[in-house]
Write a protein that holds these residues in place. Structure first.
Motif, PDB file in Angstrom:
ATOM      1  N   MET A 345       0.829  -1.214   0.000  1.00 36.71           N
ATOM      2  CA  MET A 345       0.000   0.000   0.000  1.00 36.71           C
ATOM      3  C   MET A 345       0.863   1.263   0.000  1.00 36.71           C
ATOM      4  O   MET A 345       0.550   2.225  -0.695  1.00 36.71           O
ATOM      5  CB  MET A 345      -0.939  -0.037   1.205  1.00 36.71           C
ATOM      6  N   GLN A 368      -9.173   3.746   1.682  1.00 35.70           N
ATOM      7  CA  GLN A 368      -8.191   2.719   1.306  1.00 35.70           C
ATOM      8  C   GLN A 368      -8.923   1.397   1.201  1.00 35.70           C
ATOM      9  O   GLN A 368      -9.594   0.986   2.141  1.00 35.70           O
ATOM     10  CB  GLN A 368      -7.091   2.630   2.361  1.00 35.70           C
ATOM     11  N   CYS A 370      -9.153  -2.813   0.518  1.00 28.50           N
ATOM     12  CA  CYS A 370      -8.373  -4.037   0.713  1.00 28.50           C
ATOM     13  C   CYS A 370      -9.198  -5.228   0.233  1.00 28.50           C
ATOM     14  O   CYS A 370     -10.269  -5.041  -0.340  1.00 28.50           O
ATOM     15  CB  CYS A 370      -7.977  -4.197   2.176  1.00 28.50           C
ATOM     16  N   GLU A 385      -1.648 -11.183   1.246  1.00 29.35           N
ATOM     17  CA  GLU A 385      -2.242  -9.866   0.974  1.00 29.35           C
ATOM     18  C   GLU A 385      -1.888  -9.466  -0.458  1.00 29.35           C
ATOM     19  O   GLU A 385      -0.716  -9.373  -0.802  1.00 29.35           O
ATOM     20  CB  GLU A 385      -1.675  -8.829   1.951  1.00 29.35           C
ATOM     21  N   LYS A 388      -5.180  -4.216  -3.147  1.00 23.85           N
ATOM     22  CA  LYS A 388      -5.237  -2.936  -2.444  1.00 23.85           C
ATOM     23  C   LYS A 388      -5.740  -1.886  -3.415  1.00 23.85           C
ATOM     24  O   LYS A 388      -5.653  -2.085  -4.638  1.00 23.85           O
ATOM     25  CB  LYS A 388      -3.865  -2.551  -1.887  1.00 23.85           C
TER      26      LYS A 388
END
Ligand code: SAH
Length: 395
Positions: A345, A368, A370, A385, A388
């Motif tokens: 990010m 933001q 996710c 992860e 984003k």
């Protein structure tokens, strides 16, 4: 069970419950395990560390499953993990609102190499490790018991299977072949999914929450949905009263399905323009034509497949976002995403800041994005992860 000895000094990640052991961290394998066999990892002093799948064809030679020596890793262990993962999606699957989601997300659901997506009464499965492949009879049986799907289709991705020395396969694992059109519902919107022929396993359910967040701003606005695929952002925007939506994707099949989906939901097709074209080319064309939008969505495919590709990818993201910003009315919104795991990010914010500078714009990050809860992020596995995004107000 065969013992695998870890090199001295390589214990930290294992103790922190990271599920991967690279081949370079292995001192010795005491015997000849088959690929996909469950082995015992021990430290240099001979103490138990974990159980895991072994594969000498993969850079990730061990995929760890369990850190408690007293737990037996048998068929029931895998059935329990499947059960737990499926039960934890209860919050996502809401009758009449959403009947499609990711049920099992590989390492993040403690099942390395297994991905299961639900499309109404059908399941699409990816089997990406030799260890999981060996356990598939039990896993299929458990999925059948829990969910009674009409079909379970293997949609395993060729390149990932190659890393494990496995052949590509697209086959029916249980039930009948999934029909060319499976109707699913997400956020109250209906989609036609082609499980066997569509991209990924048929649909990008990881953007479910983000589509809703962006669409909340769409009332009365002119929206440009770039990399639209079958219309996730387009349809959510229409549902929330967008004045117009222009969808751009290079795949003709995706655009055709998007048009079908507009009709399926009885949205006003007159508000929708579709362009089957390369986004970069099309954005330049819009600029020449003097077109402007209130909201621009940029949801490109993965530009950085690995860390080494990050610099080049960052330039591509920057250029794409610069073009997107230039097409916005003053104070308009850019919803921009990266599904490259290698891009974090902080770096993504930096890339957007560069894009703003180049475009001569000022940007506020107002949200933001996710990945959603059916793509959980396991605390010991940051590699899980990948998605984003930033909602930017552009001046
Ligand atoms: N926003 C979509 C998912 C996008 S996936 C959703 O909500 O479902 C990425 C999409 O980008 C795919 O549909 C793929 O066909 C498209 N694509 C890839 N490269 C492209 C390019 N250069 N120009 C236009 N579309 C592209």
């Amino acid at each position: 069970m065969i013992d695998v000895i870890l090199k001295k000094g390589k214990e930290k990640a294992v103790l922190h419950r990271h599920p991967w052991v690279f081949s370079g961290a292995i001192e010795k394998v005491k015997g000849k395990p088959e690929n996909g066999e469950i082995v015992k990892l021990i430290d240099a002093k001979g103490a138990f560390m974990a159980y895991g799948f072994y594969n000498d064809q993969s850079r990730v030679a061990l995929r760890l499953l369990e850190w408690d020596e007293n737990v037996v890793i048998d068929e029931q262990w895998f059935r329990n993990k499947v059960k737990e993962a499926v039960a934890s999606r209860d919050n996502v699957l809401i009758a009449g609102v959403t009947n499609t989601c990711r049920l099992i997300f590989s390492e993040s659901d403690y099942l390395p190499g297994l991905i299961v997506d639900k499309y109404a009464d059908h399941l699409a499965v990816q089997v990406l490790t030799s260890g999981i492949e060996k356990m598939m009879p039990a896993i299929i049986d458990e999925l059948n018991t829990l969910l009674k799907p009409l079909s379970i289709f293997d949609k395993s991705d060729a390149s990932s299977r190659g890393h494990e020395g496995l052949e590509t396969q697209n086959i029916v694992l249980a039930g009948s072949h999934p029909p060319a059109r499976v109707e699913v519902i997400e956020n109250g919107i209906v989609y036609n999914i082609n499980i066997a022929e569509g991209q990924k396993s048929g649909f990008y359910c990881d953007q479910r929450d983000n589509r809703k967040i962006v669409a909340a701003y769409a009332k009365g606005k002119n929206v440009l949905d770039c990399f639209s695929y079958t219309g996730g952002f387009t349809l959510n925007s229409l549902q929330n009263g967008a004045a117009s939506v222009t969808a751009v994707d290079s795949s003709v099949l995706a655009i055709d399905t998007l048009k079908e989906n507009v009709l399926l939901n009885k949205f006003d097709a007159g508000k929708v323009s579709t362009i089957a074209s390369d986004v970069n080319k099309q954005l330049r064309k819009f600029r020449e034509e003097g077109a402007f939008f209130d909201i621009v969505v940029l949801d490109p495919p993965k530009y950085a497949p690995s860390r080494s590709a990050l610099d080049k990818a960052s330039r591509a993201y920057k250029d794409l976002n610069r073009l997107g910003m230039l097409l916005l009315n003053k104070g308009g919104l850019l919803a921009t995403y990266s599904c490259s795991g290698a891009m974090n990010m902080e770096t993504f914010k930096q890339v957007i800041a560069w894009a703003a500078l180049d475009a001569g714009k000022q940007v506020q990050f107002i949200h933001q994005f996710c990945q959603p809860e059916d793509h959980p992020l396991r605390s010991s596995f940051p590699e899980g992860e990948y998605l984003k995004g930033l909602l930017c107000r552009v001046f």
